[in-house]
Design a protein around this motif. Structure first.
Motif, PDB file in Angstrom:
ATOM      1  N   GLU A  87      42.576  47.140  65.061  1.00 23.79           N
ATOM      2  CA  GLU A  87      42.877  45.746  64.632  1.00 23.79           C
ATOM      3  C   GLU A  87      41.689  45.010  64.335  1.00 23.79           C
ATOM      4  O   GLU A  87      40.874  45.166  65.353  1.00 23.79           O
ATOM      5  CB  GLU A  87      43.900  45.075  65.903  1.00 23.79           C
ATOM      6  N   SER A  88      41.327  44.489  63.225  1.00 19.38           N
ATOM      7  CA  SER A  88      40.315  43.771  63.009  1.00 19.38           C
ATOM      8  C   SER A  88      40.572  42.178  62.764  1.00 19.38           C
ATOM      9  O   SER A  88      41.433  41.794  62.017  1.00 19.38           O
ATOM     10  CB  SER A  88      39.677  44.207  61.841  1.00 19.38           C
ATOM     11  N   THR A  89      40.210  41.211  63.536  1.00 21.48           N
ATOM     12  CA  THR A  89      40.377  39.769  63.337  1.00 21.48           C
ATOM     13  C   THR A  89      38.968  39.163  62.538  1.00 21.48           C
ATOM     14  O   THR A  89      39.296  38.187  61.947  1.00 21.48           O
ATOM     15  CB  THR A  89      40.301  39.193  64.674  1.00 21.48           C
ATOM     16  N   GLY A  90      38.064  39.958  62.386  1.00 25.71           N
ATOM     17  CA  GLY A  90      36.813  39.445  61.652  1.00 25.71           C
ATOM     18  C   GLY A  90      36.766  40.574  60.400  1.00 25.71           C
ATOM     19  O   GLY A  90      38.040  40.799  59.634  1.00 25.71           O
ATOM     20  N   THR A  91      35.691  40.968  59.928  1.00 25.68           N
ATOM     21  CA  THR A  91      35.478  42.087  58.859  1.00 25.68           C
ATOM     22  C   THR A  91      36.304  43.208  59.112  1.00 25.68           C
ATOM     23  O   THR A  91      35.716  43.950  60.144  1.00 25.68           O
ATOM     24  CB  THR A  91      33.941  42.021  58.530  1.00 25.68           C
ATOM     25  N   PRO A  92      36.973  43.657  58.452  1.00 21.40           N
ATOM     26  CA  PRO A  92      37.628  45.211  58.772  1.00 21.40           C
ATOM     27  C   PRO A  92      36.733  46.186  58.387  1.00 21.40           C
ATOM     28  O   PRO A  92      35.558  46.100  57.771  1.00 21.40           O
ATOM     29  CB  PRO A  92      38.856  45.227  57.799  1.00 21.40           C
ATOM     30  N   PRO A  93      36.774  47.346  59.075  1.00 18.87           N
ATOM     31  CA  PRO A  93      35.898  48.734  58.713  1.00 18.87           C
ATOM     32  C   PRO A  93      35.949  48.826  57.233  1.00 18.87           C
ATOM     33  O   PRO A  93      36.862  48.785  56.570  1.00 18.87           O
ATOM     34  CB  PRO A  93      36.322  49.966  59.691  1.00 18.87           C
ATOM     35  N   PRO A  94      34.851  49.283  56.625  1.00 19.06           N
ATOM     36  CA  PRO A  94      34.777  49.753  55.354  1.00 19.06           C
ATOM     37  C   PRO A  94      35.776  50.971  55.070  1.00 19.06           C
ATOM     38  O   PRO A  94      35.754  51.961  55.784  1.00 19.06           O
ATOM     39  CB  PRO A  94      33.681  50.076  55.078  1.00 19.06           C
ATOM     40  N   ILE A  95      36.451  50.883  53.814  1.00 20.10           N
ATOM     41  CA  ILE A  95      37.193  51.975  53.441  1.00 20.10           C
ATOM     42  C   ILE A  95      36.226  53.431  53.295  1.00 20.10           C
ATOM     43  O   ILE A  95      35.456  53.210  52.738  1.00 20.10           O
ATOM     44  CB  ILE A  95      37.802  51.875  51.903  1.00 20.10           C
ATOM     45  N   GLY A  96      36.455  54.331  54.115  1.00 21.26           N
ATOM     46  CA  GLY A  96      35.900  55.813  54.000  1.00 21.26           C
ATOM     47  C   GLY A  96      34.824  55.525  55.025  1.00 21.26           C
ATOM     48  O   GLY A  96      33.891  56.517  54.888  1.00 21.26           O
ATOM     49  N   ARG A 154      52.906  42.159  68.131  1.00 19.52           N
ATOM     50  CA  ARG A 154      51.943  41.234  67.809  1.00 19.52           C
ATOM     51  C   ARG A 154      51.530  41.129  66.227  1.00 19.52           C
ATOM     52  O   ARG A 154      50.707  40.381  65.822  1.00 19.52           O
ATOM     53  CB  ARG A 154      50.600  41.686  68.724  1.00 19.52           C
ATOM     54  N   LEU A 155      52.139  41.780  65.541  1.00 18.33           N
ATOM     55  CA  LEU A 155      51.922  41.980  63.997  1.00 18.33           C
ATOM     56  C   LEU A 155      51.771  40.731  63.422  1.00 18.33           C
ATOM     57  O   LEU A 155      52.578  39.789  63.603  1.00 18.33           O
ATOM     58  CB  LEU A 155      52.868  42.752  63.185  1.00 18.33           C
ATOM     59  N   ASN A 156      50.701  40.317  62.694  1.00 21.80           N
ATOM     60  CA  ASN A 156      50.421  38.911  62.078  1.00 21.80           C
ATOM     61  C   ASN A 156      49.706  39.248  60.647  1.00 21.80           C
ATOM     62  O   ASN A 156      49.434  40.141  60.348  1.00 21.80           O
ATOM     63  CB  ASN A 156      49.951  38.158  62.883  1.00 21.80           C
ATOM     64  N   THR A 157      49.660  38.188  59.999  1.00 24.66           N
ATOM     65  CA  THR A 157      49.021  38.344  58.478  1.00 24.66           C
ATOM     66  C   THR A 157      47.592  37.901  58.399  1.00 24.66           C
ATOM     67  O   THR A 157      46.996  37.826  57.593  1.00 24.66           O
ATOM     68  CB  THR A 157      49.808  37.238  57.514  1.00 24.66           C
ATOM     69  N   SER A 158      46.922  37.499  59.862  1.00 29.59           N
ATOM     70  CA  SER A 158      45.521  37.123  59.903  1.00 29.59           C
ATOM     71  C   SER A 158      44.818  38.218  60.314  1.00 29.59           C
ATOM     72  O   SER A 158      43.556  38.177  60.311  1.00 29.59           O
ATOM     73  CB  SER A 158      45.443  35.805  60.751  1.00 29.59           C
ATOM     74  N   THR A 159      45.332  39.246  60.991  1.00 28.80           N
ATOM     75  CA  THR A 159      44.757  40.397  61.345  1.00 28.80           C
ATOM     76  C   THR A 159      44.645  41.534  60.467  1.00 28.80           C
ATOM     77  O   THR A 159      45.742  41.662  59.650  1.00 28.80           O
ATOM     78  CB  THR A 159      45.576  40.985  62.965  1.00 28.80           C
ATOM     79  N   THR A 160      43.747  42.239  60.274  1.00 31.74           N
ATOM     80  CA  THR A 160      43.480  43.557  59.420  1.00 31.74           C
ATOM     81  C   THR A 160      43.986  44.615  60.214  1.00 31.74           C
ATOM     82  O   THR A 160      43.328  44.792  61.224  1.00 31.74           O
ATOM     83  CB  THR A 160      42.456  43.445  58.442  1.00 31.74           C
ATOM     84  N   TYR A 161      44.983  45.637  59.831  1.00 31.29           N
ATOM     85  CA  TYR A 161      45.248  46.687  60.247  1.00 31.29           C
ATOM     86  C   TYR A 161      44.690  47.882  59.646  1.00 31.29           C
ATOM     87  O   TYR A 161      45.042  47.975  58.396  1.00 31.29           O
ATOM     88  CB  TYR A 161      46.889  46.741  60.691  1.00 31.29           C
ATOM     89  N   THR A 162      44.090  48.733  60.281  1.00 36.08           N
ATOM     90  CA  THR A 162      43.770  50.067  59.683  1.00 36.08           C
ATOM     91  C   THR A 162      44.482  51.188  60.448  1.00 36.08           C
ATOM     92  O   THR A 162      44.345  51.531  61.590  1.00 36.08           O
ATOM     93  CB  THR A 162      42.309  50.438  59.805  1.00 36.08           C
ATOM     94  N   PHE A 163      45.176  51.969  59.530  1.00 41.08           N
ATOM     95  CA  PHE A 163      46.253  52.976  60.313  1.00 41.08           C
ATOM     96  C   PHE A 163      45.565  54.226  59.847  1.00 41.08           C
ATOM     97  O   PHE A 163      45.434  54.555  58.582  1.00 41.08           O
ATOM     98  CB  PHE A 163      47.511  52.918  59.902  1.00 41.08           C
TER      99      PHE A 163
END
Length: 100
Positions: free
Chosen positions: A15-24, A50-59
């Protein structure tokens, strides 16, 4: 066929509230791993609430790798159901795996 599941199907969730991890990029030390959670189902249900539209989720999903060999195009570790994906299951079409 389809497989329908909640977030418990994934092996790592970041779960990233700032910059998400880079793809790859390297995810080592980020998020929570299924293998490190005492009660993965409870953890994933909490994330679902807790799912929301302001957090980026990496699965991350590695679970199928025990059963699908994409290089040799075969199903494996399924006992009598082991077969070749391309000729038997897919009729010559390359495999497409989609998660949404």
């Amino acid at each position: 066929g389809e497989i329908i599941s909640g977030l418990a199907i994934f092996d790592r969730i970041v779960e990233s509230t700032g910059t998400p991890p880079p793809i790859g990029g390297d995810l080592e030390g980020l998020g929570i791993l299924r293998s490190q959670a005492k009660n993965w189902l409870e953890v994933t249900h909490d994330i679902e609430r807790r799912l929301n539209t302001s957090t980026t989720y990496t699965f991350c999903f590695w679970g199928a790798s025990r059963f699908v060999d994409l290089i040799d195009e075969k199903l494996k570790n399924l006992g009598l159901l082991n077969c070749c994906l391309r000729s038997t299951v897919l009729g010559g079409w390359p495999p497409h795996i989609v998660l949404y």
